[in-house]
Design an enzyme around this catalytic site. Sequence first.
Site, PDB file in Angstrom:
ATOM      1  N   ASP A 243       0.872  -1.161   0.000  1.00 33.47           N
ATOM      2  CA  ASP A 243       0.000   0.000   0.000  1.00 33.47           C
ATOM      3  C   ASP A 243       0.916   1.219   0.000  1.00 33.47           C
ATOM      4  O   ASP A 243       2.130   1.112   0.219  1.00 33.47           O
ATOM      5  CB  ASP A 243      -0.933  -0.014   1.214  1.00 33.47           C
ATOM      6  CG  ASP A 243      -2.189   0.821   0.996  1.00 33.47           C
ATOM      7  OD1 ASP A 243      -2.184   1.697   0.112  1.00 33.47           O
ATOM      8  OD2 ASP A 243      -3.182   0.600   1.711  1.00 33.47           O
ATOM      9  N   TRP A 244       0.344   2.380  -0.233  1.00 32.63           N
ATOM     10  CA  TRP A 244       1.166   3.577  -0.392  1.00 32.63           C
ATOM     11  C   TRP A 244       1.760   3.981   0.949  1.00 32.63           C
ATOM     12  O   TRP A 244       1.098   4.499   1.816  1.00 32.63           O
ATOM     13  CB  TRP A 244       0.325   4.684  -1.026  1.00 32.63           C
ATOM     14  CG  TRP A 244       0.409   4.689  -2.525  1.00 32.63           C
ATOM     15  CD1 TRP A 244       0.798   5.729  -3.316  1.00 32.63           C
ATOM     16  CD2 TRP A 244       0.107   3.618  -3.440  1.00 32.63           C
ATOM     17  NE1 TRP A 244       0.771   5.365  -4.646  1.00 32.63           N
ATOM     18  CE2 TRP A 244       0.353   4.077  -4.758  1.00 32.63           C
ATOM     19  CE3 TRP A 244      -0.318   2.294  -3.270  1.00 32.63           C
ATOM     20  CZ2 TRP A 244       0.178   3.281  -5.891  1.00 32.63           C
ATOM     21  CZ3 TRP A 244      -0.509   1.501  -4.395  1.00 32.63           C
ATOM     22  CH2 TRP A 244      -0.256   1.991  -5.687  1.00 32.63           C
TER      23      TRP A 244
END
Length: 721
Positions: A243-244
């Site tokens: 995920d970011w």
Amino acid sequence: MSTADKPPPLTSYESKVNALLKKLTLEEKIKMIHANSAFAAGGVPRLNIPELMMSDGPHGVHAEQGRDWKPVLNVDDAGTYLPTNNTLAATWNPALGYAYGAVLGREANARGKDVILGPGINIIRTPLNGRNFEYLSEDPYLVSRMAVGYIRGVQDQGVSACVKHYAANNQETRRKDIDVYMSERALREIYLPGFKAAVQQGGVNTLMGSYNKFRGQYATENAYLMLDILKGEWGFKGLVMSDWSSSHNTMDALRNGTDLEMGTDLMLARGTLDQSAVAAGPGFNKSLYDRFYLADPALEAVRKDPALEPLVDDKVRRILRVMYATNMLDGAKRQPGAFNTKAHQATALRVAEEGIVLLKNNGLLPLSKTVKRVAVIGANADRENARGGGSAQVKANYEITPLQGLKNELGSTVPITYAAGYKIARGQQADPQLIAEAVAAAKAADVAIVVGGSIHGYSYLKWSDNAYDAEGSDKPDLKMPFGQDELIRAVVAANPRTVVVLLGGGPIEVAAWAAQVPAVVEAWYPGMEGGNALAHVLFGDVNPSGKLPFTFPVKLEDSPAHALGEFPSTPGNPLKQTYKEDIFVGYRYFDTYQVAPQYAFGHGLSYTTFRYDKLSVVPGKRSAKVKLILTNTGKVAGAEVVQVYVKDKEAAVKRPEKELKGFEKVFLRPGETKTVTVQLPAEAFQYYDEARKQWVLEPGAFEVLVGSSSRDIRLTGNVTL
């Protein structure tokens, strides 16, 4: 390709992948495994390997995002805003899941995107989770059926889906550092089946790791989740992306299955990256992307220890497989795609129409179009939602609000009076003046339609204004905000012919007024055509057929995560959380512990009636075949979701009262009868044995319960296996 066809395996391209891998230098391999801008990664021009281009989100292709995170101006990026994922789940129609995914895939193609970052399939453990609107259900079987259709719909367009967030990411509170603990049985029976189905049945090309820790190690770099289960037991051959900003350590990412690091620039830009992961000296001044954990630090690690290079090779191999599957290499042409077409808008409309749930109806609905005057009350009636919610936001080509949909339905012949009734603002309580205006409108009308519920936040232009149904924050409670309880009580007292329409991403407490209101409708966040869909249902153009994909509790304290478990963390330890409710999530808890819900899992009314007859349960080899007759006994066409639950009559472990193991959505004309057949494979009767570390089908007697919801069982049969 239909939802029943199996996609080709990613290893179909292995000879090409290996040949291309041999041509890459170590530096080029490292370039492939981390972002080079906000939503792009890799790219080796020397070998004609393009960048991998990604986009949110789960219910529409995100507005164009610049490489520097700034919006791109003067581009055609206003597309189809589909109903949110729990609306899709409420259709209980896997074929619509496929159609929904196909819209996303075609629009991603038209926008030049290779990966669409969806579906989100985390189990709805607590109704307070701010991202529940992005997810599907509290039940792993329903999640699996709907997610597989979605994934195949996307990928049949030549775009890769990305199932997320793996795993145990069930809240937004402290999502980046909460350490989740649960039993192995809960993990296997509740929280992993959707991901397993995405991999083994959906053939998903990519998977996103989650922010949280799991049993002491960050999930994105978790050896047990990524290596032992995902890539080992399940045989996943695609790529795992972070995920970011969910990567945390170079060696953990190298060794434990993170194939593509995304979004670490968000931490670097804020100065929160652990600098021990970045070499001191001149390298500190390089671009943000060279300072990712899987960038220069990984390159230096491999140069120091060449035995690490096969780990890098495996990551690149997985990325190249996905690129071949996504028509990105060897001159393959991208499918042309389509953007914001009438056909896509029609899919958005149908998903909303089938996903809207009729929760209560004492004969008021459907409304007659011969009404003299309608009062529409509630700030949500005239509020757009496409740009809310966080990363899932969509720039919609248009959005039909409930108020506009009702105007479209009734035209100029029926006057509609609108009153806001409440004000959306932080800390806002009931407003006496707005309630008085709403009461006056209700008294003067034949029928009052109150549109209330939840919101994605206050201003959709500021992340800090995210609230209720939004990324990065959980709901403070399950109460109707902004004084809506007082408003509804006042309106129904003024006009007993009152319909309450709820918008939102999950359950909300309605006990303060539900007994007094003759009709209640759950409309979720129903997308760009949502207002039209709602009007079609309220006035009988469409017979509602949606069913709840999760339980509505009477009050928050009745939910298992709050009654038995821990939320948002272990008392005295804000960084740890134990799922003490174990496998008893959602209706498994309510039915087993005999807690009455407000509205049961699977509940949803119709404007017609259905009769269930002649159940037979025929045993097979470690399986059973369920057959029954379903008849539409009413006067209008409609659809019923036949739900099949299994109960183990005697087991060596404590099992739920019943578990959903099959369903079929059946469309019938008035008086029409159909035979419904549901196959129950061995998996429908198994539980996970922690001691033996395997699934077990314990021989003995099982009850098969068939009904219209988990609390509305119409027929019961027995089978011995």
